[in-house]
Write a protein that holds these residues in place. Structure first.
Motif, PDB file in Angstrom:
ATOM      1  N   PRO A   1     -16.355  17.946  23.214  1.00 36.71           N
ATOM      2  CA  PRO A   1     -15.812  18.801  24.270  1.00 36.71           C
ATOM      3  C   PRO A   1     -16.763  18.884  25.463  1.00 36.71           C
ATOM      4  O   PRO A   1     -17.962  18.587  25.328  1.00 36.71           O
ATOM      5  CB  PRO A   1     -15.656  20.160  23.588  1.00 36.71           C
ATOM      6  CG  PRO A   1     -16.650  20.131  22.474  1.00 36.71           C
ATOM      7  CD  PRO A   1     -16.720  18.702  22.009  1.00 36.71           C
TER       8      PRO A   1
ATOM      9  N   GLN B   1      -5.436  20.291  21.027  1.00 38.00           N
ATOM     10  CA  GLN B   1      -6.855  20.445  20.690  1.00 38.00           C
ATOM     11  C   GLN B   1      -7.149  20.073  19.234  1.00 38.00           C
ATOM     12  O   GLN B   1      -8.312  19.886  18.874  1.00 38.00           O
ATOM     13  CB  GLN B   1      -7.299  21.883  20.970  1.00 38.00           C
ATOM     14  CG  GLN B   1      -7.189  22.271  22.431  1.00 38.00           C
ATOM     15  CD  GLN B   1      -7.584  23.718  22.663  1.00 38.00           C
ATOM     16  OE1 GLN B   1      -8.732  24.020  22.964  1.00 38.00           O
ATOM     17  NE2 GLN B   1      -6.622  24.615  22.512  1.00 38.00           N
TER      18      GLN B   1
ATOM     19  N   GLY C   1      -9.265  19.264  25.839  1.00 34.48           N
ATOM     20  CA  GLY C   1      -8.579  20.545  25.920  1.00 34.48           C
ATOM     21  C   GLY C   1      -7.073  20.452  25.740  1.00 34.48           C
ATOM     22  O   GLY C   1      -6.525  19.411  25.363  1.00 34.48           O
TER      23      GLY C   1
ATOM     24  N   ALA D   1     -11.322  22.963  20.333  1.00 36.05           N
ATOM     25  CA  ALA D   1     -10.999  21.537  20.352  1.00 36.05           C
ATOM     26  C   ALA D   1     -11.862  20.781  19.340  1.00 36.05           C
ATOM     27  O   ALA D   1     -13.096  20.797  19.431  1.00 36.05           O
ATOM     28  CB  ALA D   1     -11.219  20.964  21.754  1.00 36.05           C
TER      29      ALA D   1
END
Length: 419
Positions: A150, A117, A70, A134
Motif C-alpha cells: 500500500p 482492497q 485502494g 488493503a
C-alpha cells in the motif's frame, strides 16, 4: 540480487505528496544485501503501469510496487500485475472478512468497491496489512518476484518489516548469506571531508563495504558484510570500525543509528550533569531537539529564547553596552555568546550553559552576513569556549546546522569530562 521500486500514483507525479516510501525501501533492501538500481514513478494508468512492469522485469530480480491498492477505480496495481503475468485475481477470504468486520463494527454499509482492497493474485502470497485494509501481495514467476504494498507509509513500513522481509528470506534469498551492518555516526565534519579522510578505505573496500549518507549536521557511515554467523560478521565490522575511528577519532559519536542529542542526554544522565540554554537565532531549536529525547528531564534545567536585545538584557543579563552603541560588539558576536552561556548557567544553577546567537537570514543583521553564528559552552568551574561558524544554506538549514554544531561541541566537552 537486484531490485527496482515502482511508486504508483498520479499524486506523486503532480508533486502533491513526497515519495518517502522509496527512501525507506531502498535503505531496507540495501541492509538485506539487495541492490536497488532504479526507482520509477508512474501514474494511475493501466497501460503505462504495465509498460513500467515490462521494463523493470528486464533489469531487476525483484520488483516492489507501492500504492494503487485502494478501493477506487484508479487503484490498478494488482490488475496491472495480474495482466502482465497472465494470471487472475481472486478475493482473499481473510482480507475480505477483515473488511466486513471493519464496517460492521462501525455500523456502516460496505460498498462494493471496498472489496477491491481484498483482491489477491492467483498463486501469490497475501501480505497482511496490520494498520490498514488493503491486503498486499507477493508473487513469483519466471525467476522474477513481484511485491505489492500500500502507499501510506504507516501501512507500508510495518508490512515490509513483518511480512515482506520474512517472505524474501524464505522464497528469494535462500542461498544468500545474511548481511550484517553497523551504523557509525559522525558530527562536526561534512560528508565530503569525511569521504576524503576515508578515501583509502573506501577505494580499497571489498568486504566489508562502506557507504556514506549525509544529513544536516551529521553523517552516517554504514559498514556491511556477509557472513554465516553474527559473531564472524562482528569480528570483521569491529576491525573496520577501529580503523575508521583511528582516522577520525574526534568525530564518531556512536556506533549505532542514533542522533547526537540521544548520546548527549544519555551521557549527561549517566554522569548526573545538568544543562540550560539561551538561544537567539535558533528560536528554541536546541531545547526542542533535546526535549525530543526520552529521559531529557533528568538533565535539562530549562532555557530562554532571547531573540531581541531587550530580552537578552532583561532575561539573561547581557549588558546593553555590549549589545548597542557605535562601538558595541553587538548581539551577533563572540562576546555576547560568551555572556549568554555563562549567565544562563548561573541563573539556572546548571553544570553546563549553552548559547547560540547569529544571523539566520533572509537579510543581514548588524551589517553581519547571513550564516555568521556564534556558539558558546560554559561549564561550572572551567573556562568558557566560544566558536565562530560560517554556515551555508537557507534560514532553516542554518538553524539546524548551528544546533547540531553546538551539540557536537558539547559532546566533545562531555567526552573530555568523562575521561
Amino acid at each position: 540480487m537486484k531490485a527496482e521500486i515502482i511508486a504508483v500514483g498520479t499524486e506523486l507525479l503532480l508533486g502533491q505528496i513526497v515519495n518517502t516510501n522509496a527512501q525507506f525501501l531502498s535503505r531496507e533492501l540495501a541492509g538485506m544485501g539487495i541492490d536497488v538500481y532504479y526507482q520509477t514513478v508512474v501514474g494511475d494508468n493501466l497501460s503505462r503501469l504495465k509498460e513500467a512492469l515490462q521494463l523493470s522485469s528486464a533489469r531487476a530480480d525483484i520488483v516492489i510496487l507501492s500504492g494503487g491498492l485502494g478501493p477506487t477505480q484508479d487503484d490498478l496495481t494488482k490488475e496491472a500485475v495480474a495482466e502482465y503475468l497472465g494470471t487472475k485475481l481472486h478475493y482473499d477470504r481473510l482480507a475480505l472478512d477483515k473488511l466486513e468486520r471493519f464496517f460492521q463494527d462501525r455500523s456502516k454499509p460496505m460498498t462494493e468497491n471496498n472489496k477491491r482492497q481484498a483482491l489477491a493474485i492467483d498463486g501469490g502470497t497475501p501480505l497482511d496489512n496490520e494498520t490498514g485494509l488493503a491486503v498486499g501481495n507477493a508473487v513469483s514467476k519466471d525467476g522474477r518476484h513481484y511485491i505489492m504494498l500500500p502507499g501510506p507509509p504507516k501501512e507500508l513500513i510495518p508490512m515490509f518489516q513483518q511480512e515482506v522481509k520474512p517472505w524474501l528470506l524464505q522464497h528469494v534469498l535462500t542461498d544468500e548469506l545474511p548481511i550484517y551492518s553497523k551504523m557509525l555516526k559522525f558530527a562536526g565534519i561534512g560528508e565530503s571531508a569525511l569521504d576524503d579522510r576515508l578515501t583509502d578505505l573506501i577505494t580499497g573496500q571489498s568486504d566489508p563495504t562502506i557507504a556514506l549518507y549525509a544529513k544536516d549536521g551529521e553523517v552516517t557511515v554504514r559498514i556491511s558484510t556477509k557472513a554465516d554467523s553474527e559473531l564472524k560478521a562482528m569480528e570483521k565490522l569491529d576491525q573496520l570500525q577501529a580503523e575508521i575511528e583511528a582516522i577520525v577519532p574526534d568525530h564518531m559519536y556512536a556506533s549505532q543509528d542514533v542522533p547526537i542529542e540521544q548520546v548527549i542526554v544519555d551521557l549527561m544522565a549517566d554522569q548526573g550533569l545538568t544543562l540550560s540554554a539561551a538561544e537567539s537565532c535558533t528560536g528554541g531549536l536546541v531545547m526542542e531537539t533535546l526535549t525530543s529525547i526520552p529521559g531529557s528531564a533528568t538533565m535539562l534545567r530549562g532555557g530562554v529564547v532571547c531573540y531581541t536585545n531587550e530580552m537578552k538584557h532583561k532575561l539573561v543579563n547581557v549588558p546593553l553596552h555590549l549589545l548597542e552603541g557605535e562601538n558595541a560588539a553587538g548581539a551577533v558576536s563572540a562576546e555576547t555568546a560568551e555572556v549568554l552561556c555563562e549567565q544562563i548557567r548561573m541563573i539556572t544553577d546548571s553544570d553546563f550553559g549553552l548559547s547560540i546567537t547569529g544571523v539566520a537570514g533572509p537579510g543581514y543583521a548588524e551589517r553581519k552576513p547571513i550564516g555568521l553564528v556564534y556558539i558558546g559552552i560554559a561549564e561550572r568551574g572551567k573556562k568558557t569556549e566560544v566558536h565562530e561558524l560560517h554556515i551555508k544554506g537557507n534560514r532553516e538549514t542554518i538553524r539546524v546546522r548551528a544546533t547540531k554544531a553546538l551539540l557536537y561541541r558539547l559532546w566533545r566537552r562531555l567526552k573530555a569530562t568523562e575521561q
